[in-house]
Design an enzyme around this catalytic site. Structure first.
Site, PDB file in Angstrom:
ATOM      1  CG  MET A   1       1.255  32.812   5.923  1.00 15.48           C
ATOM      2  SD  MET A   1       2.540  33.451   4.860  1.00 15.48           S
ATOM      3  CE  MET A   1       2.107  32.614   3.334  1.00 15.48           C
ATOM      4  N   GLY A   3      -5.583  35.537   6.028  1.00 13.29           N
ATOM      5  CA  GLY A   3      -6.510  36.535   6.528  1.00 13.29           C
ATOM      6  C   GLY A   3      -7.917  36.299   6.018  1.00 13.29           C
ATOM      7  CB  VAL A 185      -2.725  31.974   0.695  1.00 18.52           C
ATOM      8  CG1 VAL A 185      -3.915  31.177   0.213  1.00 18.52           C
ATOM      9  CG2 VAL A 185      -1.693  32.118  -0.415  1.00 18.52           C
ATOM     10  CE  LYS A 186       2.440  35.847   0.489  1.00 18.11           C
ATOM     11  NZ  LYS A 186       1.925  34.965  -0.568  1.00 18.11           N
ATOM     12  CB  THR A 187      -0.576  37.581   7.655  1.00 13.56           C
ATOM     13  OG1 THR A 187       0.488  36.612   7.711  1.00 13.56           O
ATOM     14  CG2 THR A 187      -1.127  37.805   9.058  1.00 13.56           C
TER      15      THR A 187
END
Length: 397
Positions: A1, A3, A185-187
């Protein structure tokens, strides 16, 4: 995910503003910071984007869950219903407050099964916590009806699903409280960070105070502020918030890219009769960060996961054998392995998960492969990936 794949000039520009001000802390130093308030700026952006009354930034998604529960008065002996498929932060946040995590089965949404939730409710139940894993949501209308019936809080863990919607509402805004993670590791990312959102003013005030040692943040002299109740330090820094200010502006851009790639991959896999897809509740739209599929048997799923790697298809996850995300590997929870003494309420009330029957979850997770949707792939790479996925899966059927 990730960004972070598109981390660039916009993020650097916002961080530079903080460095130029010389103030890295979100509170105080008013005269020095040159009117740079990145945490406030990001909170305002989140409030608008998530269509809620209030947002409180914190240091991580785990902190967001902990602060959200604390803001609603959850504490020792209170039971919080959560799914068998999630990240360990879900039960960590519950245990941090002396509350008791009650695991229940997931269904074909890969999230809380409403029937299992209903059966798990006791007089000590206070919260139902659906976790919108891998970009898609629980059946929120069914869970809300259960919460309304039993006077329970609905807390959405939307850490993996920011940008998704349910019945036209942004995920995280449907329940009483919602939580996001902005780790690497998030959107969208702050590097490290998280947020609590709500429409309840008292929960917001509690979250604001609790996440900063109980400071009430009244007036302009931090040293003179009152402390209406005990709190802890879950603050985000201005540097982390600055990255988020740039990233949140790009959320819709990221979702659109993911949706395009997801659709190509799904259309390709739809040509395989044995492949079925994770259920998305009616009225819901994923954030397209993962494509999750089911194969007919556990054996075929294990072979398909191995074959995907052999066909150079990376970033595909078989959660059934994953140490972080499925209850079978949570020995530290089952055995209550802790550095310090745990509250008696936890030791006495926690079910013996070594003897629990979660076979209904097993039948879904053992047949699930979730494939990450990256932002940086070219259209040619996506088409090649789709073809390789089809070849890999067909090779084991």
């Amino acid at each position: 995910m990730p960004g972070f794949e598109f981390f660039g000039d916009k993020e650097r520009a916002e961080v530079q503003k903080v460095l130029d001000s010389g103030v890295l802390m979100r509170y105080g130093f008013d005269g020095m910071r040159g009117d740079q308030w990145k945490a406030l700026e990001l909170e305002e952006a989140l409030t608008k984007r998530m269509e809620v009354g209030y947002a409180q930034l914190v240091s991580s998604g785990t902190a967001a869950l902990t602060v959200a529960l604390a803001s609603a008065g959850i504490g020792a002996g209170d039971e919080v219903i959560m799914p068998t498929f999630t990240f360990v932060a879900s039960f960590e946040s519950i245990l941090a407050l002396g509350a008791v995590p009650i695991l229940v089965d997931v269904d074909d949404t890969l999230t809380l099964n409403p029937e299992a939730v209903e059966k798990a409710i006791t007089p000590k139940t206070k919260v139902v916590m659906p976790v919108h894993m891998c970009g898609s949501m629980a059946n929120l209308s069914a869970l809300k009806a259960i919460c309304d019936k039993h006077n329970l809080l609905l807390l959405e863990d939307a850490c993996q699903a920011i940008g998704g919607t349910y019945e036209g509402k942004p995920l995280g805004s449907y329940g009483d409280l919602g939580c996001f993670s902005f780790d690497y590791v998030k959107t969208i990312t702050c590097g490290e960070g998280g947020a609590v959102i709500t429409n309840n003013e008292q929960y917001y005030k509690n979250a604001d105070h609790y996440s900063d040692h109980g400071h009430d943040h009244i007036g302009k002299d931090r040293g003179a502020e009152d402390h209406p109740f005990l709190g802890y330090n879950y603050r985000i820094s201005e540097l982390h918030a600055a990255v988020g200010v740039a990233q949140v502006q790009r959320l819709d851009e990221f979702i659109a890219i993911q949706k395009k790639t997801y659709t190509i991959l799904r259309n390709a896999l739809s040509t395989i009769p044995e492949v079925t897809f994770r259920a998305v509740p009616e009225g819901g739209e994923e954030n397209y960060s993962f494509l999750s599929i089911f194969l007919p048997t556990e054996e075929q799923t294990r072979k398909a996961h191995k074959a995907l790697g052999e066909h150079s298809v990376d970033a595909c996850f078989y959660w059934y054998a994953n140490n972080w995300h499925y209850y079978k590997k949570w020995a530290h929870l089952t055995n209550l392995t802790s550095l310090g003494k745990l509250p008696n309420e936890v030791k006495e009330q926690l079910p013996d998960y070594s003897k629990s029957d979660f076979s209904k979850s097993d039948q879904w997770i053992s047949r699930t492969i979730s494939c990450l949707v990256k932002l940086g792939w070219t259209e040619e790479e996506v088409e090649e990936r789709a073809a390789n996925m089809v070849k890999a899966i067909k090779s084991v059927l």
